[in-house]
Motif scaffolding. Structure first.
Motif, PDB file in Angstrom:
ATOM      1  N   ARG A  50      51.664 -26.529  -3.203  1.00 27.06           N
ATOM      2  CA  ARG A  50      51.467 -27.553  -3.561  1.00 27.06           C
ATOM      3  C   ARG A  50      51.481 -27.755  -4.628  1.00 27.06           C
ATOM      4  NH1 ARG A  50      50.016 -31.932   0.321  1.00 27.06           N
ATOM      5  NH2 ARG A  50      49.264 -30.705   2.027  1.00 27.06           N
ATOM      6  N   MET A  51      51.263 -25.973  -5.396  1.00 23.90           N
ATOM      7  CA  MET A  51      50.956 -26.268  -6.544  1.00 23.90           C
ATOM      8  C   MET A  51      52.455 -26.091  -7.506  1.00 23.90           C
ATOM      9  SD  MET A  51      47.149 -24.840  -8.247  1.00 23.90           S
ATOM     10  CE  MET A  51      47.946 -22.679  -7.110  1.00 23.90           C
ATOM     11  N   LEU A  52      52.825 -25.203  -6.491  1.00 17.64           N
ATOM     12  CA  LEU A  52      54.282 -24.977  -6.488  1.00 17.64           C
ATOM     13  C   LEU A  52      54.972 -25.968  -7.090  1.00 17.64           C
ATOM     14  CD1 LEU A  52      56.173 -22.554  -7.563  1.00 17.64           C
ATOM     15  CD2 LEU A  52      56.759 -22.033  -5.436  1.00 17.64           C
ATOM     16  N   LEU A  53      54.850 -26.601  -6.541  1.00 17.34           N
ATOM     17  CA  LEU A  53      56.257 -27.729  -5.680  1.00 17.34           C
ATOM     18  C   LEU A  53      55.252 -29.144  -7.215  1.00 17.34           C
ATOM     19  CD1 LEU A  53      57.852 -29.992  -4.264  1.00 17.34           C
ATOM     20  CD2 LEU A  53      55.492 -30.652  -3.153  1.00 17.34           C
ATOM     21  N   ALA A  54      54.785 -28.637  -7.838  1.00 17.94           N
ATOM     22  CA  ALA A  54      54.223 -29.741  -9.484  1.00 17.94           C
ATOM     23  C   ALA A  54      55.164 -29.094  -9.806  1.00 17.94           C
ATOM     24  CB  ALA A  54      52.412 -29.516  -9.378  1.00 17.94           C
ATOM     25  N   ASP A  55      54.642 -28.342 -10.286  1.00 14.19           N
ATOM     26  CA  ASP A  55      55.397 -26.898 -11.031  1.00 14.19           C
ATOM     27  C   ASP A  55      56.978 -27.337 -10.946  1.00 14.19           C
ATOM     28  OD1 ASP A  55      53.235 -26.192 -12.199  1.00 14.19           O
ATOM     29  OD2 ASP A  55      53.487 -23.697 -11.468  1.00 14.19           O
ATOM     30  N   VAL A  56      58.168 -27.408 -10.254  1.00 17.67           N
ATOM     31  CA  VAL A  56      59.304 -27.591  -9.874  1.00 17.67           C
ATOM     32  C   VAL A  56      59.356 -29.210  -9.975  1.00 17.67           C
ATOM     33  CG1 VAL A  56      60.937 -27.819  -8.078  1.00 17.67           C
ATOM     34  CG2 VAL A  56      59.895 -26.029  -8.658  1.00 17.67           C
ATOM     35  N   ALA A  58      57.400 -31.096 -12.802  1.00 17.83           N
ATOM     36  CA  ALA A  58      57.842 -31.140 -13.947  1.00 17.83           C
ATOM     37  C   ALA A  58      58.652 -30.373 -14.181  1.00 17.83           C
ATOM     38  CB  ALA A  58      55.856 -30.443 -14.134  1.00 17.83           C
ATOM     39  N   ASP A  59      59.332 -29.676 -13.952  1.00 14.67           N
ATOM     40  CA  ASP A  59      60.789 -29.441 -14.469  1.00 14.67           C
ATOM     41  C   ASP A  59      61.725 -30.106 -14.285  1.00 14.67           C
ATOM     42  OD1 ASP A  59      59.387 -26.466 -14.856  1.00 14.67           O
ATOM     43  OD2 ASP A  59      59.857 -26.008 -14.095  1.00 14.67           O
ATOM     44  N   VAL A  60      61.974 -30.666 -13.165  1.00  9.69           N
ATOM     45  CA  VAL A  60      62.710 -31.572 -12.889  1.00  9.69           C
ATOM     46  C   VAL A  60      62.798 -32.400 -13.969  1.00  9.69           C
ATOM     47  CG1 VAL A  60      63.789 -32.666 -11.411  1.00  9.69           C
ATOM     48  CG2 VAL A  60      63.486 -30.605 -10.473  1.00  9.69           C
ATOM     49  N   ALA A  61      61.488 -33.571 -14.532  1.00 11.58           N
ATOM     50  CA  ALA A  61      61.476 -34.184 -15.361  1.00 11.58           C
ATOM     51  C   ALA A  61      62.084 -34.098 -16.412  1.00 11.58           C
ATOM     52  CB  ALA A  61      59.625 -34.794 -14.712  1.00 11.58           C
ATOM     53  N   ARG A  62      61.107 -32.707 -16.681  1.00 10.05           N
ATOM     54  CA  ARG A  62      61.855 -32.545 -18.054  1.00 10.05           C
ATOM     55  C   ARG A  62      63.502 -32.515 -18.223  1.00 10.05           C
ATOM     56  NH1 ARG A  62      62.949 -28.024 -20.230  1.00 10.05           N
ATOM     57  NH2 ARG A  62      62.812 -26.144 -18.640  1.00 10.05           N
ATOM     58  N   MET A  63      64.237 -31.264 -16.739  1.00 11.38           N
ATOM     59  CA  MET A  63      65.741 -31.728 -17.326  1.00 11.38           C
ATOM     60  C   MET A  63      66.091 -33.146 -16.797  1.00 11.38           C
ATOM     61  SD  MET A  63      66.782 -28.416 -15.030  1.00 11.38           S
ATOM     62  CE  MET A  63      65.072 -27.423 -14.478  1.00 11.38           C
ATOM     63  N   GLU A  64      65.257 -33.926 -15.848  1.00 15.69           N
ATOM     64  CA  GLU A  64      65.785 -35.121 -16.499  1.00 15.69           C
ATOM     65  C   GLU A  64      65.843 -35.719 -17.425  1.00 15.69           C
ATOM     66  OE1 GLU A  64      64.024 -37.419 -12.779  1.00 15.69           O
ATOM     67  OE2 GLU A  64      65.309 -36.172 -11.319  1.00 15.69           O
ATOM     68  N   ASN A  65      64.807 -35.865 -18.650  1.00 12.55           N
ATOM     69  CA  ASN A  65      64.741 -36.569 -19.649  1.00 12.55           C
ATOM     70  C   ASN A  65      65.856 -35.691 -20.221  1.00 12.55           C
ATOM     71  OD1 ASN A  65      63.598 -37.767 -22.203  1.00 12.55           O
ATOM     72  ND2 ASN A  65      62.154 -36.173 -22.225  1.00 12.55           N
ATOM     73  N   LEU A  66      66.217 -34.428 -20.690  1.00  7.80           N
ATOM     74  CA  LEU A  66      67.153 -33.661 -21.202  1.00  7.80           C
ATOM     75  C   LEU A  66      68.105 -34.387 -21.058  1.00  7.80           C
ATOM     76  CD1 LEU A  66      65.518 -30.082 -21.483  1.00  7.80           C
ATOM     77  CD2 LEU A  66      65.305 -31.963 -23.739  1.00  7.80           C
ATOM     78  N   THR A  67      68.694 -34.696 -19.986  1.00  5.81           N
ATOM     79  CA  THR A  67      69.949 -34.633 -19.560  1.00  5.81           C
ATOM     80  C   THR A  67      70.218 -36.371 -20.050  1.00  5.81           C
ATOM     81  OG1 THR A  67      69.933 -33.599 -17.211  1.00  5.81           O
ATOM     82  CG2 THR A  67      71.390 -35.173 -17.926  1.00  5.81           C
ATOM     83  N   LYS A  68      69.061 -37.053 -19.645  1.00  8.34           N
ATOM     84  CA  LYS A  68      69.507 -38.427 -20.001  1.00  8.34           C
ATOM     85  C   LYS A  68      69.246 -38.572 -21.961  1.00  8.34           C
ATOM     86  CE  LYS A  68      66.628 -42.540 -20.185  1.00  8.34           C
ATOM     87  NZ  LYS A  68      66.458 -42.929 -21.629  1.00  8.34           N
ATOM     88  N   ARG A  69      68.623 -38.050 -22.216  1.00  7.20           N
ATOM     89  CA  ARG A  69      68.719 -38.093 -23.762  1.00  7.20           C
ATOM     90  C   ARG A  69      70.400 -37.001 -24.514  1.00  7.20           C
ATOM     91  NH1 ARG A  69      63.937 -34.686 -25.959  1.00  7.20           N
ATOM     92  NH2 ARG A  69      64.686 -34.739 -27.751  1.00  7.20           N
TER      93      ARG A  69
END
Length: 99
Positions: A50-56, A58-69
């Protein structure tokens, strides 16, 4: 003739088998594939995953933000400048490099 009162061999054998089976099932309930110790391992592994899933996530959200930008619809010029300078290895004349 005197008779002694001793238990029959069949009765003794029955209780020995019942005791052995109860020991086996008790051991299996604690140590077996579906026992208490295995359950504790599964719960701990579940918490780690569950902790690993939360980290992943967060990484996906960060990458989606960078991709959108960096997309055509929304272009962040600061991010574009940062990425271009990182890839090309260049700096502006007013910047100082600290290593």
């Amino acid at each position: 003739m005197t008779q002694t009162n001793r238990p029959a061999f069949g009765t003794l054998l029955f209780f020995a088998i019942a005791f052995a089976l109860s020991l086996y099932f008790t051991f299996a309930a604690v140590q077996g594939d579906f026992g208490l110790f295995r359950r504790a391992e599964v719960v701990a592994e579940s918490q780690d995953l569950r902790m690993l899933l939360a980290d992943v996530r967060a990484d996906v959200a960060r990458m989606e933000n960078l991709t959108k930008r960096m997309s055509d619809d929304y272009l962040d010029l600061d991010l574009l400048d940062e990425q271009a300078r990182k890839v090309l290895g260049m700096i502006r004349s007013d910047e100082i490099v600290i290593r």
